[in-house]
Scaffold this active site. Sequence first.
Site, PDB file in Angstrom:
ATOM      1  N   LYS A 117       2.842  15.686  -5.426  1.00  0.00           N
ATOM      2  CA  LYS A 117       4.204  15.372  -4.961  1.00  0.00           C
ATOM      3  C   LYS A 117       4.852  16.581  -4.294  1.00  0.00           C
ATOM      4  O   LYS A 117       5.646  16.423  -3.379  1.00  0.00           O
ATOM      5  CB  LYS A 117       5.062  14.866  -6.120  1.00  0.00           C
ATOM      6  CG  LYS A 117       4.702  13.433  -6.496  1.00  0.00           C
ATOM      7  CD  LYS A 117       5.876  12.702  -7.097  1.00  0.00           C
ATOM      8  CE  LYS A 117       5.751  11.215  -6.952  1.00  0.00           C
ATOM      9  NZ  LYS A 117       5.007  10.444  -7.774  1.00  0.00           N
ATOM     10  N   LYS A 207      -3.533   5.603  -4.236  1.00  0.00           N
ATOM     11  CA  LYS A 207      -2.753   4.697  -5.082  1.00  0.00           C
ATOM     12  C   LYS A 207      -1.623   4.048  -4.265  1.00  0.00           C
ATOM     13  O   LYS A 207      -1.066   4.694  -3.392  1.00  0.00           O
ATOM     14  CB  LYS A 207      -2.173   5.561  -6.211  1.00  0.00           C
ATOM     15  CG  LYS A 207      -1.260   4.890  -7.165  1.00  0.00           C
ATOM     16  CD  LYS A 207      -0.724   5.891  -8.181  1.00  0.00           C
ATOM     17  CE  LYS A 207       0.624   6.426  -7.737  1.00  0.00           C
ATOM     18  NZ  LYS A 207       1.653   6.428  -8.764  1.00  0.00           N
ATOM     19  N   LYS A 210       5.475   3.409  -4.731  1.00  0.00           N
ATOM     20  CA  LYS A 210       6.725   2.818  -4.247  1.00  0.00           C
ATOM     21  C   LYS A 210       7.467   3.744  -3.297  1.00  0.00           C
ATOM     22  O   LYS A 210       8.238   3.293  -2.463  1.00  0.00           O
ATOM     23  CB  LYS A 210       7.611   2.359  -5.405  1.00  0.00           C
ATOM     24  CG  LYS A 210       8.113   3.443  -6.324  1.00  0.00           C
ATOM     25  CD  LYS A 210       9.113   2.846  -7.309  1.00  0.00           C
ATOM     26  CE  LYS A 210       8.873   3.240  -8.740  1.00  0.00           C
ATOM     27  NZ  LYS A 210       8.587   4.662  -8.996  1.00  0.00           N
TER      28      LYS A 210
HETATM   29  N1  AQP Z   1      -0.608   1.828  -7.924  1.00  0.00           N
HETATM   30  C1  AQP Z   1      -0.417   1.724  -9.227  1.00  0.00           C
HETATM   31  N2  AQP Z   1      -1.302   1.027  -9.995  1.00  0.00           N
HETATM   32  C2  AQP Z   1      -1.113   0.914 -11.326  1.00  0.00           C
HETATM   33  N3  AQP Z   1      -0.046   1.417 -11.980  1.00  0.00           N
HETATM   34  C3  AQP Z   1       0.851   2.102 -11.258  1.00  0.00           C
HETATM   35  N4  AQP Z   1       1.992   2.728 -11.586  1.00  0.00           N
HETATM   36  C4  AQP Z   1       2.532   3.287 -10.496  1.00  0.00           C
HETATM   37  N5  AQP Z   1       1.775   3.012  -9.417  1.00  0.00           N
HETATM   38  C5  AQP Z   1       0.711   2.288  -9.861  1.00  0.00           C
HETATM   39  C6  AQP Z   1       2.538   2.789 -12.933  1.00  0.00           C
HETATM   40  O1  AQP Z   1       3.905   2.363 -12.882  1.00  0.00           O
HETATM   41  C7  AQP Z   1       4.615   3.064 -13.905  1.00  0.00           C
HETATM   42  C8  AQP Z   1       5.900   3.624 -13.387  1.00  0.00           C
HETATM   43  O2  AQP Z   1       5.711   4.630 -12.497  1.00  0.00           O
HETATM   44  P1  AQP Z   1       6.876   5.618 -12.085  1.00  0.00           P
HETATM   45  O3  AQP Z   1       7.740   5.026 -11.091  1.00  0.00           O
HETATM   46  O4  AQP Z   1       7.590   6.100 -13.279  1.00  0.00           O
HETATM   47  O5  AQP Z   1       6.070   6.787 -11.464  1.00  0.00           O
HETATM   48  P2  AQP Z   1       4.795   6.817 -10.606  1.00  0.00           P
HETATM   49  O6  AQP Z   1       3.609   6.788 -11.487  1.00  0.00           O
HETATM   50  O7  AQP Z   1       4.958   8.028  -9.743  1.00  0.00           O
HETATM   51  O8  AQP Z   1       4.834   5.488  -9.735  1.00  0.00           O
HETATM   52  P3  AQP Z   1       4.868   5.314  -8.159  1.00  0.00           P
HETATM   53  O9  AQP Z   1       4.935   3.878  -7.806  1.00  0.00           O
HETATM   54  O10 AQP Z   1       3.793   6.115  -7.514  1.00  0.00           O
HETATM   55  O11 AQP Z   1       6.251   5.922  -7.836  1.00  0.00           O
HETATM   56  P4  AQP Z   1       6.683   7.018  -6.823  1.00  0.00           P
HETATM   57  O12 AQP Z   1       6.046   6.690  -5.528  1.00  0.00           O
HETATM   58  O13 AQP Z   1       8.141   6.854  -6.815  1.00  0.00           O
HETATM   59  O14 AQP Z   1       6.260   8.332  -7.385  1.00  0.00           O
HETATM   60  C9  AQP Z   1       3.681   4.096 -14.500  1.00  0.00           C
HETATM   61  O15 AQP Z   1       3.133   3.595 -15.698  1.00  0.00           O
HETATM   62  C10 AQP Z   1       2.619   4.214 -13.455  1.00  0.00           C
HETATM   63  O16 AQP Z   1       1.381   4.634 -13.982  1.00  0.00           O
END
Ligand code: AQP
Length: 341
Positions: A117, A207, A210
């Site tokens: 990140k 991955k 969002k």
């Molecule tokens: N692609 C994914 N497949 C499976 N699980 C996923 N998670 C995120 N992306 C995937 C799971 O969603 C939960 C919440 O995530 P978060 O928003 O707290 O942080 P993150 O892991 O950083 O998720 P994102 O979507 O990638 O968010 P951004 O882009 O905002 O950083 C967690 O349990 C995560 O594993």
Amino acid sequence: MQTILTGVRANEEPTIGNFLGAYLPMINLSHEHANDSQINMFVPDLHSFTTPIDHSKFYAQIIKGIKYYMAAGLDVDNPNVHIYRQSRVPAHCELAWILDCFTPFGEASRMTQFKEKSEEHKESVTVGLFNYPVLMAADILLYDAKYVPLGEDQFQHLELARNIAIRMNNKFDQELFTLPASEAEQVKFMHLEKGLRIRSLTDPTKKMSKSSTNEKSKISLSDDPKVAAKKIMSATTDSEGVIRFDMVNQPGIGNLMAIEALFTHRDLQDVISDYAGQTRYGDLKTKVADTVSHFLSDFQEKVANISDGDVERVLEQGEAYANEVADKKLHTVQKALGLRK
Ligand code: AQP
């Protein structure tokens, strides 16, 4: 009673990756365990601005996130089910500071998500981004949560929370914190073979995230179902010319099969068998596009039927519960540290 806990940052619209990786396992576990466990599904709103967000939309996004939890099937009438905002439970930040002081800098520096990140957001790498896994440890340890349904990308942070708990329990010679289960135990508890990772639709080696600025790479829970179907139809695949589940050579195809299996609650092996020997990628894409667009229509209708008043009622109960449990734990920790008699 054991505690099962999870949360999804309210920084952007959650994707189907968040839904399948975190919401769905949590909802399934809540149905299975709401009578023998506390089910805590919280909004980690203080984590949301570790990377830049649009603050003018933030409050609405938090409330929408709570509606999503409810629409996903959490039984909010069960007294063991709790939804709360992290920012309304001050003990999270207080414990995070204490844990900071018992977390070696070198260990925190090894977190791969921070490295990724900080590469992505070079212009705005903050102390908050570095420190957020420690706040996440506080989110978990305050409630003695043993099981934390997470996607694969978050297991390293869970391991950090386990290390902090072990270190502090040893240092103060008491079980200050329940040790969260290991990755292998968590995955088994979720009835999975391994942690889930839904891939980007445009680059299936990565991955689905969002916060990605490439709209075609992700399907958000608020996407128009027709637009979502189009994104699936144009998902990146490969030129192998045969439908096989091979995440190394055909990650795009494997990703679509995994999405299909998870949304239809089928065994992945059954979906793989359906396409054995088939060559037309369009057939698989059409099926997955149909599944995802049906899911989104149904889900969005449920969200629309939840009022802000419903959310307020749920939060009132959840935040009263969370403050009571978290304050008690914080006092125990403060006592062990010598901050309190
Ligand atoms: N692609 C994914 N497949 C499976 N699980 C996923 N998670 C995120 N992306 C995937 C799971 O969603 C939960 C919440 O995530 P978060 O928003 O707290 O942080 P993150 O892991 O950083 O998720 P994102 O979507 O990638 O968010 P951004 O882009 O905002 O950083 C967690 O349990 C995560 O594993």
